[in-house]
Design a protein around this motif. Structure first.
Motif, PDB file in Angstrom:
ATOM      1  N   ASP A   1      44.249  43.099  31.797  1.00 24.59           N
ATOM      2  CA  ASP A   1      44.164  41.791  32.447  1.00 24.59           C
ATOM      3  C   ASP A   1      43.838  40.789  31.340  1.00 24.59           C
ATOM      4  O   ASP A   1      42.907  41.008  30.569  1.00 24.59           O
ATOM      5  CB  ASP A   1      43.069  41.803  33.514  1.00 24.59           C
ATOM      6  CG  ASP A   1      43.320  40.848  34.666  1.00 24.59           C
ATOM      7  OD1 ASP A   1      44.232  40.009  34.555  1.00 24.59           O
ATOM      8  OD2 ASP A   1      42.594  40.927  35.678  1.00 24.59           O
TER       9      ASP A   1
ATOM     10  N   ASN B   1      43.651  49.526  38.618  1.00 26.84           N
ATOM     11  CA  ASN B   1      42.497  48.733  39.031  1.00 26.84           C
ATOM     12  C   ASN B   1      41.302  49.085  38.149  1.00 26.84           C
ATOM     13  O   ASN B   1      41.193  50.198  37.635  1.00 26.84           O
ATOM     14  CB  ASN B   1      42.158  48.972  40.507  1.00 26.84           C
ATOM     15  CG  ASN B   1      41.727  50.401  40.766  1.00 26.84           C
ATOM     16  OD1 ASN B   1      42.496  51.335  40.534  1.00 26.84           O
ATOM     17  ND2 ASN B   1      40.521  50.584  41.245  1.00 26.84           N
TER      18      ASN B   1
ATOM     19  N   TYR C   1      36.368  39.586  45.934  1.00 25.02           N
ATOM     20  CA  TYR C   1      37.771  39.182  46.085  1.00 25.02           C
ATOM     21  C   TYR C   1      38.669  40.347  46.438  1.00 25.02           C
ATOM     22  O   TYR C   1      39.857  40.163  46.648  1.00 25.02           O
ATOM     23  CB  TYR C   1      38.290  38.444  44.844  1.00 25.02           C
ATOM     24  CG  TYR C   1      38.149  39.124  43.516  1.00 25.02           C
ATOM     25  CD1 TYR C   1      37.125  38.748  42.642  1.00 25.02           C
ATOM     26  CD2 TYR C   1      39.016  40.132  43.114  1.00 25.02           C
ATOM     27  CE1 TYR C   1      36.977  39.364  41.419  1.00 25.02           C
ATOM     28  CE2 TYR C   1      38.882  40.737  41.890  1.00 25.02           C
ATOM     29  CZ  TYR C   1      37.858  40.354  41.055  1.00 25.02           C
ATOM     30  OH  TYR C   1      37.717  40.966  39.828  1.00 25.02           O
ATOM     31  N   PHE C   2      38.122  41.547  46.558  1.00 27.87           N
ATOM     32  CA  PHE C   2      38.936  42.678  47.023  1.00 27.87           C
ATOM     33  C   PHE C   2      38.710  42.967  48.494  1.00 27.87           C
ATOM     34  O   PHE C   2      39.380  43.778  49.069  1.00 27.87           O
ATOM     35  CB  PHE C   2      38.607  43.955  46.214  1.00 27.87           C
ATOM     36  CG  PHE C   2      39.082  43.884  44.811  1.00 27.87           C
ATOM     37  CD1 PHE C   2      40.430  43.747  44.535  1.00 27.87           C
ATOM     38  CD2 PHE C   2      38.194  43.904  43.755  1.00 27.87           C
ATOM     39  CE1 PHE C   2      40.875  43.665  43.216  1.00 27.87           C
ATOM     40  CE2 PHE C   2      38.634  43.826  42.453  1.00 27.87           C
ATOM     41  CZ  PHE C   2      39.973  43.710  42.191  1.00 27.87           C
TER      42      PHE C   2
ATOM     43  N   THR D   1      47.805  47.453  40.391  1.00 30.64           N
ATOM     44  CA  THR D   1      46.964  46.375  40.914  1.00 30.64           C
ATOM     45  C   THR D   1      47.292  45.105  40.138  1.00 30.64           C
ATOM     46  O   THR D   1      47.343  45.136  38.910  1.00 30.64           O
ATOM     47  CB  THR D   1      45.472  46.732  40.723  1.00 30.64           C
ATOM     48  OG1 THR D   1      45.194  47.922  41.451  1.00 30.64           O
ATOM     49  CG2 THR D   1      44.564  45.610  41.191  1.00 30.64           C
TER      50      THR D   1
ATOM     51  N   SER E   1      46.667  41.049  38.790  1.00 29.95           N
ATOM     52  CA  SER E   1      45.586  40.121  38.415  1.00 29.95           C
ATOM     53  C   SER E   1      45.156  39.313  39.628  1.00 29.95           C
ATOM     54  O   SER E   1      45.942  39.078  40.548  1.00 29.95           O
ATOM     55  CB  SER E   1      46.070  39.114  37.371  1.00 29.95           C
ATOM     56  OG  SER E   1      46.553  39.736  36.239  1.00 29.95           O
ATOM     57  N   SER E   2      43.931  38.822  39.590  1.00 30.99           N
ATOM     58  CA  SER E   2      43.439  37.973  40.683  1.00 30.99           C
ATOM     59  C   SER E   2      43.923  36.528  40.543  1.00 30.99           C
ATOM     60  O   SER E   2      43.804  35.748  41.465  1.00 30.99           O
ATOM     61  CB  SER E   2      41.910  38.008  40.743  1.00 30.99           C
ATOM     62  OG  SER E   2      41.356  37.430  39.582  1.00 30.99           O
TER      63      SER E   2
ATOM     64  N   ARG F   1      42.931  33.773  38.683  1.00 34.95           N
ATOM     65  CA  ARG F   1      41.867  32.771  38.724  1.00 34.95           C
ATOM     66  C   ARG F   1      42.445  31.370  38.471  1.00 34.95           C
ATOM     67  O   ARG F   1      43.439  31.222  37.761  1.00 34.95           O
ATOM     68  CB  ARG F   1      40.864  33.141  37.640  1.00 34.95           C
ATOM     69  CG  ARG F   1      39.791  32.137  37.397  1.00 34.95           C
ATOM     70  CD  ARG F   1      38.632  32.843  36.837  1.00 34.95           C
ATOM     71  NE  ARG F   1      37.839  33.209  37.987  1.00 34.95           N
ATOM     72  CZ  ARG F   1      36.569  33.522  37.930  1.00 34.95           C
ATOM     73  NH1 ARG F   1      35.961  33.578  36.789  1.00 34.95           N
ATOM     74  NH2 ARG F   1      35.902  33.801  39.015  1.00 34.95           N
TER      75      ARG F   1
ATOM     76  N   GLY G   1      36.654  37.492  37.051  1.00 33.75           N
ATOM     77  CA  GLY G   1      37.648  37.735  38.086  1.00 33.75           C
ATOM     78  C   GLY G   1      38.672  38.763  37.651  1.00 33.75           C
ATOM     79  O   GLY G   1      39.806  38.777  38.122  1.00 33.75           O
TER      80      GLY G   1
ATOM     81  N   ALA H   1      40.676  42.154  37.486  1.00 35.71           N
ATOM     82  CA  ALA H   1      41.046  43.066  38.568  1.00 35.71           C
ATOM     83  C   ALA H   1      41.693  44.348  38.074  1.00 35.71           C
ATOM     84  O   ALA H   1      41.612  45.372  38.739  1.00 35.71           O
ATOM     85  CB  ALA H   1      41.999  42.361  39.529  1.00 35.71           C
TER      86      ALA H   1
END
Length: 192
Positions: free
Chosen positions: A123, A179, A190-191, A4, A6-7, A9, A117, A119
């Motif tokens: 992270d 994840n 956000y998922f 998974t 990172s988002s 941000r 944020g 994920a």
């Protein structure tokens, strides 16, 4: 092994406030304790192969950059009902075995992970002295499935830039890991 990213941000985002228990000191740690300090926030856990792969480097970064004035915290937000290896008792063992010199915080409600944020594990979020996001992304290009040595190159470059008060140069590539193990019905938007 699921991967998974990172988002990622938005840079400049202020660090979310937090107050979480430290499994190593049996005290609470808050964002306010790091005022006027650059800050590294790492989301991690004990059982993730991506974290296990880099844990010695994380301990080394903690020792080196802690001495240079960086505030550093690690946070575990996993659902311990379904992942008991990530319980606070096991977090304490993992930190001692690895040689962490920074707090290892437990986010039982998972609200702190959502606020940041976060994920995946690991992270990484690097904040400047004003606690605005200067870097989010990978430790380096090493993964458990490749032969690239673990150096912490990307994270170290970002932390070096923040220490001297200059922008982090170059592309910021997402971290890749397991994840975060969200509690049923607690997954962040956000998922979706």
């Amino acid at each position: 092994m699921a991967a998974t990213p990172s988002s990622m941000r938005a840079l400049g985002t202020p660090a979310p406030k937090f107050v979480l228990p430290d499994t190593l000191a049996s005290t609470a740690v808050s964002l306010d304790e790091y005022s006027d300090q650059p800050l590294l926030v790492m989301f991690m856990c004990n059982h993730c192969p991506f974290v296990i792969h880099v844990r010695a480097q994380l301990a080394q970064i903690g020792r080196e950059y802690g001495l240079q004035g960086f505030g550093i915290v690690a946070i575990n937000s996993n659902d311990i009902e379904h992942y008991p290896d990530d319980s606070p008792e096991h977090m304490k063992e993992f930190a001692h075995e690895t040689g962490f010199s920074f707090p290892y915080l437990f986010d039982e409600s998972q609200e702190v992970a959502k606020a940041f944020g976060a994920a995946c594990t690991p992270d990484f979020f690097v904040y400047d002295r004003a606690h605005n996001l200067a870097y989010r992304g990978q430790l380096d290009a090493s993964r458990p499935s490749n032969d690239i040595p673990v150096t912490g190159k990307d994270l170290r470059k970002a932390m070096d830039a923040v220490l001297v008060g200059v922008p982090v140069e170059g592309p910021q590539l997402p971290s890749i890991g397991c994840n975060i193990k969200w509690k049923a019905g607690n997954e962040p938007g956000y998922f979706s």
